[in-house]
Design an enzyme around this catalytic site. Sequence first.
Site, PDB file in Angstrom:
ATOM      1  N   GLU A   1       0.812  -1.224   0.000  1.00 31.81           N
ATOM      2  CA  GLU A   1       0.000   0.000   0.000  1.00 31.81           C
ATOM      3  C   GLU A   1       0.845   1.274   0.000  1.00 31.81           C
ATOM      4  OE1 GLU A   1      -0.431  -2.652   1.819  1.00 31.81           O
ATOM      5  OE2 GLU A   1      -2.469  -3.364   1.454  1.00 31.81           O
TER       6      GLU A   1
ATOM      7  N   HIS B   1      -7.168  -1.983   1.072  1.00 30.40           N
ATOM      8  CA  HIS B   1      -7.818  -2.909   1.980  1.00 30.40           C
ATOM      9  C   HIS B   1      -8.083  -2.200   3.317  1.00 30.40           C
ATOM     10  CE1 HIS B   1      -9.171  -6.576   3.620  1.00 30.40           C
ATOM     11  NE2 HIS B   1      -8.112  -6.823   4.363  1.00 30.40           N
TER      12      HIS B   1
ATOM     13  N   HIS C   1      12.596  22.695   9.320  1.00 24.25           N
ATOM     14  CA  HIS C   1      13.009  21.330   9.641  1.00 24.25           C
ATOM     15  C   HIS C   1      14.011  21.353  10.796  1.00 24.25           C
ATOM     16  CE1 HIS C   1      15.026  17.326   8.154  1.00 24.25           C
ATOM     17  NE2 HIS C   1      14.540  17.246   9.361  1.00 24.25           N
TER      18      HIS C   1
ATOM     19  N   GLY D   1       8.940  14.476   3.654  1.00 26.12           N
ATOM     20  CA  GLY D   1      10.208  13.830   3.997  1.00 26.12           C
ATOM     21  C   GLY D   1      10.062  12.352   4.322  1.00 26.12           C
TER      22      GLY D   1
HETATM   23  N1  TZD Z   1      11.776   6.305   7.406  1.00 24.13           N
HETATM   24  C1  TZD Z   1      10.987   7.027   6.616  1.00 24.13           C
HETATM   25  C2  TZD Z   1       9.708   6.437   6.090  1.00 24.13           C
HETATM   26  N2  TZD Z   1      11.274   8.283   6.269  1.00 24.13           N
HETATM   27  C3  TZD Z   1      12.409   8.843   6.744  1.00 24.13           C
HETATM   28  N3  TZD Z   1      12.656  10.112   6.383  1.00 24.13           N
HETATM   29  C4  TZD Z   1      13.307   8.099   7.544  1.00 24.13           C
HETATM   30  C5  TZD Z   1      12.943   6.826   7.852  1.00 24.13           C
HETATM   31  C6  TZD Z   1      14.611   8.676   8.099  1.00 24.13           C
HETATM   32  N4  TZD Z   1      15.601   8.986   7.052  1.00 24.13           N
HETATM   33  C7  TZD Z   1      15.779  10.257   6.566  1.00 24.13           C
HETATM   34  O1  TZD Z   1      15.119  11.249   6.901  1.00 24.13           O
HETATM   35  S1  TZD Z   1      17.029  10.307   5.429  1.00 24.13           S
HETATM   36  C8  TZD Z   1      17.354   8.664   5.583  1.00 24.13           C
HETATM   37  C9  TZD Z   1      16.490   8.069   6.506  1.00 24.13           C
HETATM   38  C10 TZD Z   1      16.512   6.646   6.827  1.00 24.13           C
HETATM   39  C11 TZD Z   1      18.457   8.035   4.794  1.00 24.13           C
HETATM   40  C12 TZD Z   1      18.127   7.861   3.364  1.00 24.13           C
HETATM   41  O2  TZD Z   1      19.177   7.155   2.766  1.00 24.13           O
HETATM   42  P1  TZD Z   1      19.447   7.177   1.219  1.00 24.13           P
HETATM   43  O3  TZD Z   1      20.055   8.614   0.939  1.00 24.13           O
HETATM   44  O4  TZD Z   1      20.461   6.137   0.942  1.00 24.13           O
HETATM   45  O5  TZD Z   1      18.214   7.095   0.455  1.00 24.13           O
HETATM   46  P2  TZD Z   1      21.437   9.277   1.372  1.00 24.13           P
HETATM   47  O6  TZD Z   1      21.753  10.181   0.237  1.00 24.13           O
HETATM   48  O7  TZD Z   1      22.464   8.219   1.580  1.00 24.13           O
HETATM   49  O8  TZD Z   1      21.173  10.077   2.608  1.00 24.13           O
END
Ligand code: TZD
Length: 526
Positions: free
Chosen positions: A47, A70, A280, A400
């Site tokens: 979902e 659902h 933020h 985010g």
């Molecule tokens: N879970 C969800 C649903 N949303 C979030 N924003 C996060 C966890 C926390 N989070 C962030 O805000 S950035 C991030 C997480 C886990 C890392 C994303 O990693 P990536 O990108 O590999 O996609 P970078 O460039 O390595 O930061």
Amino acid sequence: MPSVRRVSHQFLERQGLTTVFGNPGSNELPFLADLPDSFRYVLGLHEGAVVGMADGYAQATGRPVLVNLHAASGSGNAMGALTNAVASRTPLVIVAGQQVRSAVGTEANLANVDAPALMKPLVGWAAEPACAQDVPRALAQAVFEAQLQRRPTYLSVPYDDWAAETDDNGLAVLDRQVQRGSVPGGEQGRRLAEQVTSAERPALVLGGDIDSAGLFDDAVRLAERLGGPVWAAPSLFRLPFPNRHPLFRGVLPAGIAPISQALEGHDLVLVLGAPVFRYHEHLPGRYLPEGTRLIQVTEDASAAARAPMGEALVADPGAVIDLLTKVLDTPAAPAGAYRPTPEPLTVEGPRLHPEQVFAALRDELPGDTAYVVESTSTNSSWWRQMDLRRPGSYYFPAAGGLGFGLPGAVGVAMGRPDRPVVGVIGDGSANYGITALWTAAQHRVPLTIVLLRNGTYGALRWFGGLLGVPDVPGLDIPGLDFTRIAEGYGVLSHHVTGVEELRAVLSERLDHPRLIQVDTALTTPS
Ligand code: TZD
Ligand code: CA
């Protein structure tokens, strides 16, 4: 008399909600029975991915979209993705099944106990009709509330309602049309025009709503007449202005103190189509510099009401841009040339700097490419290298919440088959919406996913430093090979190891989805 189901299908057909993103359960099957041929059911395997795809599709087409989920477990799975749809003001109409009416009270298996309450913190309107005959009207309300509020709505329907007969009055809903017009009143318009024309150093702050509402080019015309600098509002989810335009100053930093600092010296800040502001990082300070007046124009009454400072006018930003463009009828001064892009940064070793990847996208892909970005540590590299001049060029998870990017890219590509679409997705982000690859493969959606693999939650590493907690666990994600994952879902994939190889792969045109995995160096978001 026709069934509730028949009238409901007809209503959806007349309103143009014939593409349905969904993941059904037993409660939902009776709604899907006898679906007319004009409908297209786009199955998602989770979902979160269903809502992400629908969000991308609705944003790309600018129209309300039907989502079929659902009951409690399915709707609950969708909540994370809904946070983004709320923040991007996406009109999703979620129709979920419910146990038969007589079984809800006893909490039979798959009953959604107090279904509207489950969704209410996020959706703008949620209901379960009081009787079967009210279902078509309630469905119409779900569509119109989504359209008018620009917020997802939720309708829970006991599955025995669909076969019930409508009465005469039930058909009246078929002819309904609901529209909004929100031109500012004469006096409001005159006062605003006076405030703007008498400002000595005005600045514009544009939100994602400007692009969602198709006002990207209009905003350029207004800015060039006003002659002042333009920022994008913080926590940006759509690009409202060409990012290399000489008047563009970038995305405002998402903190109180740095915004105040950026706006220093302006007597008037006109904010169009954005909340004031979506901060933020907690960086306290004065909301605005001394002597700066802020006026927010938004259609979102809640965004106007909850702002902590400034004046607000709840009106259509498009009508206000029109009005001001007429009042300021000559361009202030030649705006100058678009800013050139700098040489991309490079790194030693087998990895690429994200700037090299983005420079390749910019150079090898057509100028009207739409990018759906969910890579968090590469934000500054992105804006240093990209040159986006068209409406609808940039989408980012609005709240985010990760899990929008990959499904969102599939939805945008389905909604805009006339444009090349690229998802720029981090190796962390990809996992939250990975099942959308299957939908892309099944519908043969021409889409490129550029998967940036740095082996870690890069942005969280940076945040750890910012918050003074650099040594926390749970930030590394080694051992993921997205070429094999993609192939398992039926998507062709490449692992490219150098810039030239990347550029060569990108320059191939395609009629199917593909994933390009690139190993990248760790960078910081700003
Ligand atoms: N879970 C969800 C649903 N949303 C979030 N924003 C996060 C966890 C926390 N989070 C962030 O805000 S950035 C991030 C997480 C886990 C890392 C994303 O990693 P990536 O990108 O590999 O996609 P970078 O460039 O390595 O930061
Ligand atoms: Ca990463």
